[in-house]
Structure formats: C-alpha cells, structure tokens
Write a protein that holds these residues in place. Structure first.
Motif, PDB file in Angstrom:
ATOM      1  N   THR A  17      26.681  44.845  -4.642  1.00 35.58           N
ATOM      2  CA  THR A  17      25.362  45.380  -4.335  1.00 35.58           C
ATOM      3  C   THR A  17      24.635  44.473  -3.363  1.00 35.58           C
ATOM      4  OG1 THR A  17      24.214  44.203  -6.087  1.00 35.58           O
ATOM      5  CG2 THR A  17      25.262  46.283  -6.686  1.00 35.58           C
ATOM      6  N   LYS A  18      23.482  44.901  -2.914  1.00 37.59           N
ATOM      7  CA  LYS A  18      22.678  44.077  -2.013  1.00 37.59           C
ATOM      8  C   LYS A  18      22.252  42.779  -2.682  1.00 37.59           C
ATOM      9  CE  LYS A  18      21.040  47.462   1.185  1.00 37.59           C
ATOM     10  NZ  LYS A  18      19.922  47.903   1.973  1.00 37.59           N
ATOM     11  N   GLN A  52      27.783  52.046   1.410  1.00 38.89           N
ATOM     12  CA  GLN A  52      26.473  52.673   1.265  1.00 38.89           C
ATOM     13  C   GLN A  52      25.782  52.633   2.623  1.00 38.89           C
ATOM     14  OE1 GLN A  52      23.966  50.795  -1.614  1.00 38.89           O
ATOM     15  NE2 GLN A  52      22.464  52.437  -1.568  1.00 38.89           N
ATOM     16  N   ALA A  84      23.444  49.825   3.589  1.00 39.88           N
ATOM     17  CA  ALA A  84      24.036  48.489   3.707  1.00 39.88           C
ATOM     18  C   ALA A  84      24.561  48.198   5.109  1.00 39.88           C
ATOM     19  CB  ALA A  84      25.166  48.324   2.698  1.00 39.88           C
ATOM     20  N   ILE A 125      28.259  44.987   7.213  1.00 43.91           N
ATOM     21  CA  ILE A 125      27.288  45.347   6.182  1.00 43.91           C
ATOM     22  C   ILE A 125      26.539  44.113   5.693  1.00 43.91           C
ATOM     23  CG2 ILE A 125      28.571  47.380   5.409  1.00 43.91           C
ATOM     24  CD1 ILE A 125      29.569  45.668   3.035  1.00 43.91           C
ATOM     25  N   SER A 126      25.478  44.373   4.982  1.00 44.51           N
ATOM     26  CA  SER A 126      24.707  43.312   4.341  1.00 44.51           C
ATOM     27  C   SER A 126      24.629  43.643   2.859  1.00 44.51           C
ATOM     28  CB  SER A 126      23.306  43.261   4.946  1.00 44.51           C
ATOM     29  OG  SER A 126      22.552  42.263   4.316  1.00 44.51           O
TER      30      SER A 126
END
Length: 89
Positions: free
Chosen positions: A12-13, A46, A49, A65-66
């Motif tokens: 997840t983030k 996602q 992201a 992505i982040s």
C-alpha cells in the motif's frame, strides 16, 4: 501487489503488506477495474499509485509507482492499448 508462491502481496501507499491466501485469478475478480489494472501476468497496480509512465522497447511501457517498487513494472505489449485507455492517455 505481486504474486509469489501462491500468496498475493499488497503493497500500500503506507508500505504495509497484506497476505491473501487466495489465487491470483480469484483476487482479480474481486477488484474494481476502475481503480486497479493487471499490467502483466504478475502485477496489478492501483491507478492512484502511478507516478510516471515511460515508453519501453517493442511497444511496452514502464510504470513507476509510489511507493517505489523493487520490481520493474512493465506493461506487456498485449496490454498497452487497454492500459492507456484506463489511465486516459
């Protein structure tokens, strides 16, 4: 999110991990296609992201992505058209 030895890992983030003891195909059927996209055989990302998208060879794309993924995220040639529509490119 990536699949490894019959486990699905969500990153997840907040960089927390969730382990799901379900098949990759079953999980794909449970996710919202407006929010998540399967970019290749191993990776679902996602939309929120995505930080950058770059051209790669043979019509493929590289997605950054982040948080940063340890794996290189390559959108397969077969999935590029659908991926571009999904992200409104």
């Amino acid at each position: 999110m990536f699949w490894h030895i019959r486990l699905i890992y969500f990153i997840t983030k907040l960089i927390r991990f969730t382990f799901l003891f379900r098949s990759f195909t079953q999980k794909i059927n449970d996710i919202d296609p407006e929010v998540f996209n399967r970019v290749n055989k191993q990776i679902i990302i996602q939309k929120s992201a995505i930080s950058t998208i770059k051209q790669y060879f043979n019509g493929k794309l590289i997605v950054n992505i982040s948080p940063v993924s340890k794996e290189r995220i390559v959108v397969s040639t077969a999935k590029v058209t659908g991926f571009k529509k999904w992200v409104d490119l």
